[in-house]
Design an enzyme around this catalytic site. Structure first.
Site, PDB file in Angstrom:
ATOM      1  N   THR A  12      -8.315   8.167  -3.439  1.00 14.27           N
ATOM      2  CA  THR A  12      -8.199   6.840  -2.842  1.00 14.27           C
ATOM      3  C   THR A  12      -6.816   6.605  -2.244  1.00 14.27           C
ATOM      4  O   THR A  12      -5.854   7.288  -2.573  1.00 14.27           O
ATOM      5  CB  THR A  12      -8.499   5.744  -3.887  1.00 14.27           C
ATOM      6  N   ASP A  13      -6.762   5.597  -1.383  1.00  8.67           N
ATOM      7  CA  ASP A  13      -5.486   5.195  -0.791  1.00  8.67           C
ATOM      8  C   ASP A  13      -4.881   4.065  -1.629  1.00  8.67           C
ATOM      9  O   ASP A  13      -5.381   3.749  -2.715  1.00  8.67           O
ATOM     10  CB  ASP A  13      -5.680   4.791   0.675  1.00  8.67           C
ATOM     11  N   ALA A  14      -3.847   3.445  -1.132  1.00 12.01           N
ATOM     12  CA  ALA A  14      -3.142   2.393  -1.872  1.00 12.01           C
ATOM     13  C   ALA A  14      -4.022   1.178  -2.167  1.00 12.01           C
ATOM     14  O   ALA A  14      -3.742   0.418  -3.097  1.00 12.01           O
ATOM     15  CB  ALA A  14      -1.892   1.957  -1.110  1.00 12.01           C
ATOM     16  N   VAL A  17      -9.428   2.507  -1.877  1.00 15.76           N
ATOM     17  CA  VAL A  17     -10.561   2.919  -1.041  1.00 15.76           C
ATOM     18  C   VAL A  17     -10.499   4.432  -0.842  1.00 15.76           C
ATOM     19  O   VAL A  17      -9.424   4.996  -0.621  1.00 15.76           O
ATOM     20  CB  VAL A  17     -10.504   2.211   0.336  1.00 15.76           C
TER      21      VAL A  17
END
Length: 130
Positions: A12-14, A17
């Site tokens: 996931t990103d920050a 997601v």
């Protein structure tokens, strides 16, 4: 065929997601699972058939996001095959929600020459489910 999986934090990103770059990896995992289920995992294809299966085309349509911790599944299968090439189509879903769809196209290479060869007969029959 169906491959089930859970989103890991590192994917996931920050914002939590799933980063778009993970979907090709998910497709790769599903293909590896498929080859194991038909009795021809990558190792066997390489060792017994002196063949590599290579990706030559990838298409993905992103519909909805996946988040850390989500359980999802990939429904997939062979969509077409000729003498030299074969394709998989994928549908990534969480419950009844379609997350992404995709398609990959593949060819077989002889390991020692690195040249495209026709799909080995035994692999073709396994891919066809016969």
């Amino acid at each position: 065929m169906i491959y089930k999986r859970k989103v890991q934090f590192y994917e996931t990103d920050a914002q939590g997601v799933v980063h778009h770059s993970n979907y090709p990896r998910y497709f790769e995992e599903a293909r590896g699972y498929y080859l194991e289920k038909i009795g021809y995992p990558y190792e066997r294809v390489r060792e017994e058939l002196n063949t590599d299966i290579v990706l030559i085309e990838l298409q993905i349509s992103y519909k909805k996001p996946l988040y850390f911790g989500d359980n999802f599944e990939i429904s997939f299968g062979i969509s077409d095959m000729d003498k030299f090439f074969f394709s998989f189509e994928y549908s990534v879903s969480k419950g009844n929600t379609i997350i992404a769809t995709g398609k990959t196209r593949h060819a077989c290479l002889r390991i020692d020459t690195r040249k495209i060869i026709s799909i080995p007969d035994i692999l073709r029959s396994k891919l066809n489910g016969t």
